[in-house]
Design a protein around this motif. Structure first.
Motif, PDB file in Angstrom:
ATOM      1  N   ASP A 196       9.036  37.545  -7.876  1.00 41.94           N
ATOM      2  CA  ASP A 196       7.984  37.067  -8.764  1.00 41.94           C
ATOM      3  C   ASP A 196       8.308  35.730  -9.405  1.00 41.94           C
ATOM      4  N   SER A 197       9.550  35.281  -9.249  1.00 47.47           N
ATOM      5  CA  SER A 197       9.958  34.083  -9.974  1.00 47.47           C
ATOM      6  C   SER A 197       9.161  32.860  -9.544  1.00 47.47           C
ATOM      7  N   LEU A 198       8.831  32.029 -10.543  1.00 49.56           N
ATOM      8  CA  LEU A 198       8.139  30.776 -10.235  1.00 49.56           C
ATOM      9  C   LEU A 198       9.142  29.673  -9.932  1.00 49.56           C
ATOM     10  N   PHE A 199      10.427  29.926 -10.183  1.00 45.04           N
ATOM     11  CA  PHE A 199      11.391  28.831 -10.137  1.00 45.04           C
ATOM     12  C   PHE A 199      12.476  28.982  -9.079  1.00 45.04           C
ATOM     13  N   VAL A 200      12.871  30.205  -8.789  1.00 48.65           N
ATOM     14  CA  VAL A 200      13.993  30.353  -7.852  1.00 48.65           C
ATOM     15  C   VAL A 200      13.591  31.212  -6.658  1.00 48.65           C
ATOM     16  N   THR A 201      14.238  30.976  -5.554  1.00 46.31           N
ATOM     17  CA  THR A 201      14.063  31.803  -4.360  1.00 46.31           C
ATOM     18  C   THR A 201      15.416  32.352  -3.989  1.00 46.31           C
TER      19      THR A 201
ATOM     20  N   TRP B   6      18.252  29.668  -5.026  1.00 48.92           N
ATOM     21  CA  TRP B   6      17.997  28.226  -4.934  1.00 48.92           C
ATOM     22  C   TRP B   6      16.741  27.885  -5.713  1.00 48.92           C
ATOM     23  N   ALA B  10      11.005  25.916  -8.018  1.00 49.73           N
ATOM     24  CA  ALA B  10      10.883  25.011  -9.167  1.00 49.73           C
ATOM     25  C   ALA B  10      10.619  23.589  -8.682  1.00 49.73           C
ATOM     26  N   LEU B  92      13.930  33.814 -14.021  1.00 47.36           N
ATOM     27  CA  LEU B  92      14.328  34.513 -12.802  1.00 47.36           C
ATOM     28  C   LEU B  92      13.297  35.533 -12.337  1.00 47.36           C
TER      29      LEU B  92
END
Lengths: 346, 198
Positions: A196-201, B6, B10, B92
């Motif tokens: 669900d994160s918008l910033f990390v994969t 990673w 973002a 996260l």
């Protein structure tokens, strides 16, 4: 047969050895004489020469002194070789100076290897785009001859954009290392889902898929077994009535227990602060002479599950006769037995 | 150690939002600054101005964020634990509690005005930096008092004439910032809906 294999074969067979060496020497000499004294190849040669001296030297300070020259010549030569060259990103049409990036990378490695300014590779990687901006920018200030001057208005605008874009890239690197730092502090976070994160994969490698999911419960299970061992240790040598009173009073011992377990499992790692151990004692429903001991490890930090994460272990403390009584008095007393079930997620 | 998290999302998100903001703000700049009879910018310049302004405010935003994280490391862990957990939950796992949401809204409100100030300063700074009378530091020039006077006056000559409000572009940057924030908020809303319902 092509020429390379011919040469290799000749070398192997030591055929015409003298002839080959002479040819090679002649060709190398021709190449050397073709190098202009004031060119990037000359700088590269100076750098190579410095590295050669570096290899010959013994003393650590002498080595470092020579390596400064070697790196400087290498940086000058790389900067010179790529001067004015631009590469284009396919499709997007962005132009960038690959030479600046390469030279900046060499500079970062040089600073890193000398432990000067940059001491960690993370800092070096963050500084890389900024050095690249400097290397890309400074030719704008050069004028023909040994003079310098400010670039025109359009050039200044380009410089502003260039520096800002490079700063933004450096910020992205820094953000990456920030996240990595948090993960090093709290490795348990990796057991969550990052969908669900918008910033990390998350990019899973085969090696950590094998370790993967179970680490979460294993971590908590280690906490529970340590807690169990701690309690066992505190109870050794006690008879049933002593153990009974100790267990009934366990609520007041809880902070101490918590601290002991975290010290044993995490030592000084900050993650220990984010686990909470609780121990509850109750009368067993089936046999009135037994006690239920419930140990819970609860994760207090960030988690992808809204309800958090907790693991519970149920133990039964029951009355038994002492295994080998030493005296008649001991035969009158009873010991106890602590049996624990496998931990369950709650 | 090979990293397994990673920040690609973002980076993509920021690239998308920056492109959007630059596109919107350059249009606003172009229209607003060329209203008077005397046009101030060319289309190309308006894009460059908008890009510089937005990149500067983004970089400063990142630096603020990093210094806040550094500050958090300095403070005793007991004070910051709640805030840290909330931040990590948001970064996260995209999990936002009600308190975090209200805090984020306040933060967005502050950010709006802070970025307005930064962009306005950036625009003035750029106009000062890009003026054609900027001193050319070529050593063979003889000292030129007129040139030096112009360089020293710089941005101040814009402020000397408060009636010439078009030169200050106060409203322009505010409107541009409002438009781009509206678009960015819309995109973020769509994203969070999409994540909540999937």
């Amino acid at each position: 047969m092509n020429r390379l294999t011919q040469i290799l074969l000749d070398i192997v067979l030591l055929k015409n050895a003298g002839q080959i060496v002479r040819n090679r020497a002649q060709r190398t000499q021709a190449w050397f004489t073709s190098i202009k004294p004031f060119s990037w190849e000359a700088m590269l040669m100076l750098s190579l020469f410095s590295w050669f001296v570096y290899l010959l030297l013994q003393g650590i300070y002498a080595k470092q002194f020579v390596s400064i020259f070697a790196w400087s010549f290498l940086i000058i030569s790389s900067d010179w070789a790529f001067l004015g060259q631009q590469a284009q990103v396919p499709l997007l049409g962005f132009k960038f100076q690959q030479g600046a990036w390469i030279t900046a990378a060499i500079l970062c490695v040089a600073l890193l290897s000398n432990d000067f300014i940059l001491t960690q590779w993370q800092t070096a990687l963050t500084a890389w785009p900024i050095f690249a901006a400097l290397f890309a920018a400074y030719p704008q200030f050069l004028r023909p001859g040994l003079r310098w001057g400010l670039p025109g208005a359009a050039g200044r605008q380009d410089l502003v954009l260039l520096v800002l874009v490079h700063c933004l890239i450096a910020c992205w690197f820094q953000f990456h290392f920030l996240i990595q730092g948090r993960l090093a502090d709290y490795p348990y976070l990796l057991n969550n889902s990052f969908e669900d994160s918008l910033f990390v994969t998350r990019i899973r490698l085969n090696s950590d898929r094998a370790v993967g999911e179970n680490t979460a419960s294993r971590q908590a299970a280690t906490l529970l077994t340590t807690a169990e061992a701690t309690i066992r240790q505190a109870l050794t040598g006690k008879n049933w009535s002593e153990a009974y009173s100790w267990l009934s009073d366990i609520k007041s011992l809880q902070p101490d227990l918590n601290q002991q377990v975290m010290k044993a499992v995490y030592d000084e790692q900050p993650e220990g602060h984010l686990w909470q151990m609780t121990a509850d004692v109750g009368r067993n429903a089936i046999s009135s002479s037994s006690l239920d001991l419930i140990l819970t490890a609860r994760w207090l930090g960030a988690s992808s599950r809204p309800e958090g994460y907790a693991l519970r272990q149920r133990c039964l403390v029951s009355e038994t006769s002492l295994p080998n009584p030493d005296s008649f008095a001991q035969m009158q007393q009873t010991g106890f037995q602590l049996t624990c079930q496998a931990p369950v997620e709650v | 150690m090979v990293a397994n998290l990673w920040p690609f999302r973002a980076i993509m998100l920021q690239a998308l939002l920056l492109t959007m903001a630059i596109a919107i703000e350059s249009i606003v700049l172009l229209r607003q600054m060329n209203r008077s009879n005397r046009p101030q910018v060319t289309p190309r310049q308006s894009i460059q101005y908008a890009a510089s302004m937005n990149l500067l405010s983004t970089v400063l935003g990142w630096l603020t964020l990093f210094s806040l994280f550094d500050l958090e490391d300095l403070l005793p862990p007991d004070w910051t634990r709640g805030a840290q957990t909330a931040v990590l939950n948001f970064i996260l796992f995209n999990r936002v509690s009600d308190e975090t949401l209200s805090f984020l809204i306040v933060l967005a409100f502050i950010t709006f005005f802070a970025s307005f100030a930064v962009k306005q300063a950036a625009l003035w700074g750029l106009r000062w930096l890009l003026q054609s009378e900027f001193p050319q530091s070529v050593p063979d020039l003889s000292p030129d008092p007129e040139r030096d006077r112009l360089a020293a006056v710089g941005i101040r000559d814009l402020r000397k004439n408060p009636r010439d409000s078009s030169a200050l572009n106060l409203g322009t940057v505010l409107i541009a910032n409002a438009w781009s924030y509206a678009a960015v908020s819309a995109v973020l809303l769509i994203l969070s809906w999409q994540f909540n319902f999937s």
